[in-house]
Design a protein around this motif. Sequence first.
Motif, PDB file in Angstrom:
ATOM      1  N   UNK A  33       0.823  -1.206   0.000  1.00 42.21           N
ATOM      2  CA  UNK A  33       0.000   0.000   0.000  1.00 42.21           C
ATOM      3  C   UNK A  33       0.859   1.259   0.000  1.00 42.21           C
ATOM      4  N   UNK A  34       2.059   1.188   0.588  1.00 38.18           N
ATOM      5  CA  UNK A  34       2.937   2.358   0.637  1.00 38.18           C
ATOM      6  C   UNK A  34       3.832   2.469  -0.590  1.00 38.18           C
ATOM      7  N   UNK A  35       4.299   1.330  -1.108  1.00 38.88           N
ATOM      8  CA  UNK A  35       5.281   1.364  -2.189  1.00 38.88           C
ATOM      9  C   UNK A  35       4.864   0.710  -3.478  1.00 38.88           C
ATOM     10  N   UNK A  36       3.633   0.176  -3.532  1.00 40.09           N
ATOM     11  CA  UNK A  36       3.201  -0.481  -4.746  1.00 40.09           C
ATOM     12  C   UNK A  36       3.792  -1.878  -4.874  1.00 40.09           C
ATOM     13  N   UNK A  37       3.434  -2.603  -5.918  1.00 35.02           N
ATOM     14  CA  UNK A  37       3.930  -3.965  -6.112  1.00 35.02           C
ATOM     15  C   UNK A  37       5.454  -4.052  -6.157  1.00 35.02           C
ATOM     16  N   UNK A  38       6.123  -2.993  -6.620  1.00 34.50           N
ATOM     17  CA  UNK A  38       7.585  -3.027  -6.718  1.00 34.50           C
ATOM     18  C   UNK A  38       8.283  -3.209  -5.392  1.00 34.50           C
ATOM     19  N   UNK A  80      -6.477  -9.317  -5.000  1.00 35.08           N
ATOM     20  CA  UNK A  80      -7.711  -8.716  -4.480  1.00 35.08           C
ATOM     21  C   UNK A  80      -7.889  -7.289  -4.971  1.00 35.08           C
ATOM     22  N   UNK A  81      -6.777  -6.558  -5.139  1.00 35.92           N
ATOM     23  CA  UNK A  81      -6.837  -5.216  -5.712  1.00 35.92           C
ATOM     24  C   UNK A  81      -7.170  -4.099  -4.753  1.00 35.92           C
ATOM     25  N   UNK A  82      -7.523  -4.395  -3.495  1.00 33.52           N
ATOM     26  CA  UNK A  82      -7.945  -3.344  -2.560  1.00 33.52           C
ATOM     27  C   UNK A  82      -6.811  -2.437  -2.115  1.00 33.52           C
ATOM     28  N   UNK A 101      -5.955  -5.433   8.370  1.00 35.69           N
ATOM     29  CA  UNK A 101      -7.287  -5.259   7.794  1.00 35.69           C
ATOM     30  C   UNK A 101      -7.248  -5.449   6.289  1.00 35.69           C
ATOM     31  N   UNK A 102      -6.208  -4.938   5.660  1.00 33.82           N
ATOM     32  CA  UNK A 102      -6.065  -5.061   4.208  1.00 33.82           C
ATOM     33  C   UNK A 102      -5.904  -6.520   3.795  1.00 33.82           C
ATOM     34  N   UNK A 103      -5.059  -7.262   4.504  1.00 35.46           N
ATOM     35  CA  UNK A 103      -4.857  -8.672   4.177  1.00 35.46           C
ATOM     36  C   UNK A 103      -6.124  -9.485   4.443  1.00 35.46           C
ATOM     37  N   UNK A 104      -6.776  -9.221   5.569  1.00 35.60           N
ATOM     38  CA  UNK A 104      -8.019  -9.933   5.880  1.00 35.60           C
ATOM     39  C   UNK A 104      -9.079  -9.653   4.827  1.00 35.60           C
ATOM     40  N   UNK A 105      -9.141  -8.398   4.364  1.00 29.91           N
ATOM     41  CA  UNK A 105     -10.088  -8.053   3.310  1.00 29.91           C
ATOM     42  C   UNK A 105      -9.801  -8.795   2.023  1.00 29.91           C
ATOM     43  N   UNK A 106      -8.519  -8.984   1.707  1.00 33.57           N
ATOM     44  CA  UNK A 106      -8.146  -9.712   0.496  1.00 33.57           C
ATOM     45  C   UNK A 106      -8.621 -11.160   0.564  1.00 33.57           C
ATOM     46  N   UNK A 107      -8.423 -11.803   1.711  1.00 33.08           N
ATOM     47  CA  UNK A 107      -8.866 -13.195   1.849  1.00 33.08           C
ATOM     48  C   UNK A 107     -10.391 -13.286   1.888  1.00 33.08           C
TER      49      UNK A 107
END
Length: 449
Positions: free
Chosen positions: A90-95, A325-327, A338-344
């Motif tokens: 979320x802070x640095x993107x996929x890279x 998940x894309x969130x 929260x972000x990881x839980x939302x993805x699952x």
Amino acid sequence: METLEALSLTFVNAVWSTPLVLLLLGGGLFFAIYSRGMPYRHLGHAFGIMLGRYDQPDEQGELSHGQALAAALSGTMGLGNISGVALAISAGGPGAVFWMWVSATVGIATKFFTCSLGVMYRGHDDLGRLQGGPMYIIREALPRRYYPLAILFSVAGLIGTLPIFQANQLTALVRENFLPAGAAPGYFNLIVGCLIAALVAAVIFGGLRRVAAVAVALLPTMVIIYLAMTLLVLGLHAEQVPGLFARIVGEAFQPTAVTGGLLGVILIGISRGAFSNEAGVGTEVMAHGAAKTNEPVREGLVAMLGPVADTLIVCTCTALVVLLAGDWQGSEGLSGITLTAGAFRNELGIPGAVLLGVVTLILSTTTMFTCWYYGAKCFGFLFGANIQHHFRWFYVIAVVFGAAVSIDVVFNIISGCYGLMAIPTMIVSLRLAPRVRAAAVEYFRRHPY
């Protein structure tokens, strides 16, 4: 309060800045090149040692090679793998994931050197017990002028390994995944904190052997369950996985990936990688320094398996699920867990989120078990092993405090002190690298596997 928050934020940003990242990354590259890739060429032998093929019951130490690795991994596998990866994306993107891989790859060599030294230069505490860790390496192997680095490591370790962040995030996970929105009463966090503290106390009052036994019993099962969950999600989207890897590599070198450009991506990825696998931080040296062996190189070989399992495998699985998940692209204000839980939840529904909660509950708790050991060793070095047992009560209180209170200042100070631990660890490891290389050459001359 705002002034304290600003000062603490300045502190943590100053610690986790370019110089420290260069020390960790550059030091790891030096170890890899200086050893001529020796650690990477003996991964098979390392697995054999971990499985106990070369254990000798009459050797010095407290834990078997496998127990020492499990104890070390229980300190790294948890929030760093599940929430830390999401925060990095979320802070640095996929890279940022690519630079976590880089951190883990060079971290293999770093752990080989630092943990070999942890056994090579073990020392005795005030009670005559054999101990390992960067502070003992400094005391036993280097001139007196280096001793302030041992004090720096111990003070930073005493603060940086406190369980406040783990307890806070674990309480948030329980509240958000096991209760309806807004259903938690005001005293809910305190109750959960007391329950977690009771569980932690039940284990840590049994000492290191109980910590290791719990880690060996729980860690493999939880990791297998978590990997099965992620592989199920990836299997449902198998056609997208190659594109995700391509995106991770491509955005690793894209200057506009985050504010701060390429340097920002590198800083985020390397720092999160260090949080994940602890290579060069020094905590891993304390765990592996307790291994039951008279062959320092053997424990260095076992230790280097940590970044492989922790970052290259588990963190990669988390990253791919979060990206699928894309969130993460609209994740301002969301915590990592929260972000990881939302993805699952998006991919596997409510059962996926609940199962993630159970896995995280166990992994986070085992992390707190091991961090107690790290903090207790630092406390004993600073104030004396004869009163070290009192640290357990302070640690249990810190669990309750972390669960019940959300204070950014405390989190920033702990994170900053965690980073400070790497400075003495890397300095002394670089200083003593020739001794590790000489010992490794001699070891493989005697044992030509």
